[in-house]
Design a protein around this motif. Structure first.
Motif, mmCIF file in Angstrom:
data_model
loop_
_atom_site.group_PDB
_atom_site.id
_atom_site.type_symbol
_atom_site.label_atom_id
_atom_site.label_comp_id
_atom_site.label_asym_id
_atom_site.label_seq_id
_atom_site.Cartn_x
_atom_site.Cartn_y
_atom_site.Cartn_z
ATOM 1 N N LEU A 69 0.831 -1.192 0.000
ATOM 2 C CA LEU A 69 0.000 0.000 0.000
ATOM 3 C C LEU A 69 0.875 1.256 0.000
ATOM 4 C CD1 LEU A 69 -2.554 -1.227 2.654
ATOM 5 C CD2 LEU A 69 -3.027 -0.917 0.215
ATOM 6 N N PRO A 70 0.505 2.260 -0.766
ATOM 7 C CA PRO A 70 1.317 3.478 -0.851
ATOM 8 C C PRO A 70 1.042 4.410 0.325
ATOM 9 C CG PRO A 70 -0.562 3.689 -2.294
ATOM 10 C CD PRO A 70 -0.645 2.306 -1.691
ATOM 11 N N LEU A 71 1.340 3.921 1.515
ATOM 12 C CA LEU A 71 1.047 4.678 2.739
ATOM 13 C C LEU A 71 2.329 5.057 3.476
ATOM 14 C CD1 LEU A 71 -1.928 2.530 4.082
ATOM 15 C CD2 LEU A 71 -2.062 4.706 2.855
ATOM 16 N N PRO A 72 2.405 6.257 4.012
ATOM 17 C CA PRO A 72 1.404 7.316 3.927
ATOM 18 C C PRO A 72 1.306 7.954 2.539
ATOM 19 C CG PRO A 72 3.360 8.136 5.005
ATOM 20 C CD PRO A 72 3.575 6.660 4.817
ATOM 21 N N ASP A 73 2.311 7.688 1.695
ATOM 22 C CA ASP A 73 2.296 8.140 0.305
ATOM 23 C C ASP A 73 3.285 7.277 -0.465
ATOM 24 O OD1 ASP A 73 5.039 9.494 0.337
ATOM 25 O OD2 ASP A 73 3.994 10.629 1.901
ATOM 26 N N SER A 74 3.252 7.379 -1.765
ATOM 27 C CA SER A 74 4.077 6.515 -2.619
ATOM 28 C C SER A 74 5.567 6.665 -2.342
ATOM 29 C CB SER A 74 3.790 6.817 -4.093
ATOM 30 O OG SER A 74 2.477 6.464 -4.442
ATOM 31 N N ASP A 75 6.034 7.901 -2.247
ATOM 32 C CA ASP A 75 7.470 8.114 -2.069
ATOM 33 C C ASP A 75 7.962 7.569 -0.738
ATOM 34 O OD1 ASP A 75 9.970 9.217 -3.123
ATOM 35 O OD2 ASP A 75 9.832 10.568 -1.404
ATOM 36 N N THR A 76 7.181 7.776 0.320
ATOM 37 C CA THR A 76 7.580 7.255 1.628
ATOM 38 C C THR A 76 7.605 5.727 1.611
ATOM 39 O OG1 THR A 76 6.622 9.185 2.714
ATOM 40 C CG2 THR A 76 7.067 7.271 4.096
ATOM 41 N N ALA A 77 6.607 5.112 0.984
ATOM 42 C CA ALA A 77 6.568 3.648 0.892
ATOM 43 C C ALA A 77 7.768 3.123 0.113
ATOM 44 C CB ALA A 77 5.267 3.201 0.239
ATOM 45 N N ALA A 78 8.117 3.815 -0.964
ATOM 46 C CA ALA A 78 9.268 3.387 -1.761
ATOM 47 C C ALA A 78 10.566 3.535 -0.971
ATOM 48 C CB ALA A 78 9.340 4.209 -3.044
ATOM 49 N N ARG A 79 10.743 4.662 -0.298
ATOM 50 C CA ARG A 79 11.957 4.880 0.485
ATOM 51 C C ARG A 79 12.084 3.863 1.618
ATOM 52 N NH1 ARG A 79 14.483 9.985 -0.093
ATOM 53 N NH2 ARG A 79 13.376 11.403 -1.509
ATOM 54 N N GLN A 80 10.967 3.576 2.280
ATOM 55 C CA GLN A 80 10.984 2.600 3.369
ATOM 56 C C GLN A 80 11.353 1.221 2.846
ATOM 57 O OE1 GLN A 80 10.561 2.827 6.727
ATOM 58 N NE2 GLN A 80 10.900 0.622 6.870
ATOM 59 N N THR A 81 10.789 0.853 1.703
ATOM 60 C CA THR A 81 11.066 -0.456 1.116
ATOM 61 C C THR A 81 12.540 -0.616 0.781
ATOM 62 O OG1 THR A 81 8.836 -0.714 0.196
ATOM 63 C CG2 THR A 81 10.605 -1.962 -0.849
ATOM 64 N N ILE A 82 13.098 0.358 0.087
ATOM 65 C CA ILE A 82 14.491 0.202 -0.351
ATOM 66 C C ILE A 82 15.441 0.267 0.843
ATOM 67 C CG2 ILE A 82 15.054 2.621 -0.853
ATOM 68 C CD1 ILE A 82 15.816 -0.447 -3.090
ATOM 69 N N ALA A 83 15.093 1.031 1.875
ATOM 70 C CA ALA A 83 15.940 1.083 3.072
ATOM 71 C C ALA A 83 15.959 -0.275 3.768
ATOM 72 C CB ALA A 83 15.428 2.161 4.026
ATOM 73 N N THR A 84 14.786 -0.905 3.900
ATOM 74 C CA THR A 84 14.724 -2.222 4.530
ATOM 75 C C THR A 84 15.424 -3.265 3.668
ATOM 76 O OG1 THR A 84 12.626 -1.645 5.582
ATOM 77 C CG2 THR A 84 13.177 -3.987 5.471
ATOM 78 N N PHE A 85 15.229 -3.185 2.372
ATOM 79 C CA PHE A 85 15.904 -4.113 1.464
ATOM 80 C C PHE A 85 17.423 -4.051 1.636
ATOM 81 C CE2 PHE A 85 18.100 -4.940 -2.532
ATOM 82 C CZ PHE A 85 17.564 -6.161 -2.926
ATOM 83 N N ARG A 86 17.951 -2.851 1.646
ATOM 84 C CA ARG A 86 19.414 -2.697 1.783
ATOM 85 C C ARG A 86 19.903 -3.169 3.161
ATOM 86 N NH1 ARG A 86 19.292 3.201 -1.170
ATOM 87 N NH2 ARG A 86 19.483 2.425 -3.321
ATOM 88 N N GLN A 87 19.069 -2.997 4.165
ATOM 89 C CA GLN A 87 19.455 -3.395 5.505
ATOM 90 C C GLN A 87 19.544 -4.904 5.642
ATOM 91 O OE1 GLN A 87 16.658 -2.157 8.498
ATOM 92 N NE2 GLN A 87 17.947 -2.787 10.209
ATOM 93 N N ILE A 88 18.594 -5.624 5.047
ATOM 94 C CA ILE A 88 18.553 -7.075 5.252
ATOM 95 C C ILE A 88 19.156 -7.897 4.131
ATOM 96 C CG2 ILE A 88 16.539 -6.868 6.755
ATOM 97 C CD1 ILE A 88 14.814 -7.837 4.467
ATOM 98 N N VAL A 89 19.270 -7.288 2.934
ATOM 99 C CA VAL A 89 19.861 -8.024 1.809
ATOM 100 C C VAL A 89 21.280 -7.548 1.535
ATOM 101 C CG1 VAL A 89 19.620 -8.569 -0.653
ATOM 102 C CG2 VAL A 89 17.593 -8.450 0.775
ATOM 103 N N GLY A 90 21.479 -6.240 1.680
ATOM 104 C CA GLY A 90 22.823 -5.707 1.468
ATOM 105 C C GLY A 90 22.942 -5.003 0.124
#
Length: 270
Positions: free
Chosen positions: A249-270
């Protein structure tokens, strides 16, 4: 493993779990700016995308096409592979094939999720499973002809009453002898249906061909209570080297959701 983010071009799906909306041009630009490796696109139909335009967008932004969704087949056109109406089932097959043909031009798979339908309203569960198996068998052959794969996504009990777990999907695909249909492991649906996400991934093993990277509440990874480390460990164990794609879901907005996703991805995948 690589990162991907979703772009929906289907107005009828507004409010659904897609990060970017409406504009393929803007979605690709923003995905590249956020650092994603690829985009996963959900069009209203195969004819809604000009392959040359998409190729240019991907090349200009250094992106790949992770997958193409068929969800509009149900959301917009009300087509289901398990409809009690044989003519509707044939139209559904044709719709999926057209999306597969589009995706194959980019060496990408198509996804079957909501188009699998459900039993009830004129079709029994055995009949619906038979229709689904027959459709997947035909589409397996089409994938082989294209030199690609098709992704089949088990959904949670609130979205289908057919196949809800990775194990049930393995049983279905093994039963029809599918060699070119892989399982899409959606972590949001799995959070509802699986007793243990990591064990389910290990048990499905090489059958897994794609992962939807979503938290327990269908928000961006890191905004729910899913523990992703065992999930990533299990994917590494089975040799998975595909995409973790943010169908969230694009919450609270699309850009925040995208930034959160890529930050978590980099944290756990590298």
């Amino acid at each position: 493993m690589l990162s991907a983010v979703t772009i929906s071009l289907v107005p009828e799906a507004r409010g659904g779990p897609f990060v970017y909306w409406d504009s393929l041009t803007d979605g690709c630009r923003e995905a590249a700016e956020r650092g994603f490796d690829a985009v996963e696109v959900f069009p209203p139909g195969a004819d809604a995308i000009d392959p040359r335009e998409l190729r240019t967008l991907l090349d200009d932004h250094g992106l790949s096409l992770a997958a193409v969704g068929t969800g509009a087949g149900w959301v917009k056109h009300k087509l289901s592979l398990t409809s009690p109406d044989g003519a509707v089932r044939e139209k559904a097959l044709a719709f999926v094939r057209s999306i597969m043909d589009l995706a194959a031009q980019f060496d990408a798979p198509a996804i079957i999720g909501s188009m699998q339908g459900r039993w009830g309203d004129g079709v029994t569960k055995p009949e619906a499973l038979r229709h689904l198996g027959h459709a997947l068998f035909k589409l397996d052959t089409h994938a082989a002809d294209l030199g690609t794969v098709l992704l089949y996504e088990p959904l949670n009990r609130y979205e289908t009453n057919l196949i809800n777990t990775l194990g049930d999907a393995v049983t279905l695909l093994t039963g029809i002898g599918a060699e070119h249909v892989k399982i899409l492991a959606d972590l949001y649906h799995m959070n509802i249906e699986e007793a243990n996400l990591a064990d389910a991934i290990r048990n499905a093993g090489p059958r897994i061909g794609h992962v939807h990277f979503a938290d327990s509440n269908r928000r961006a990874a890191g905004l729910g209570h899913t523990n992703f480390l065992p999930v990533i460990s299990a994917l590494v164990e089975i040799g998975y080297a595909g995409y973790l794609s943010a169908e969230v879901l694009p919450l609270p907005d699309s850009d925040t959701a995208a930034r959160q996703t890529i930050a978590t991805f980099r944290q756990i995948v590298g």
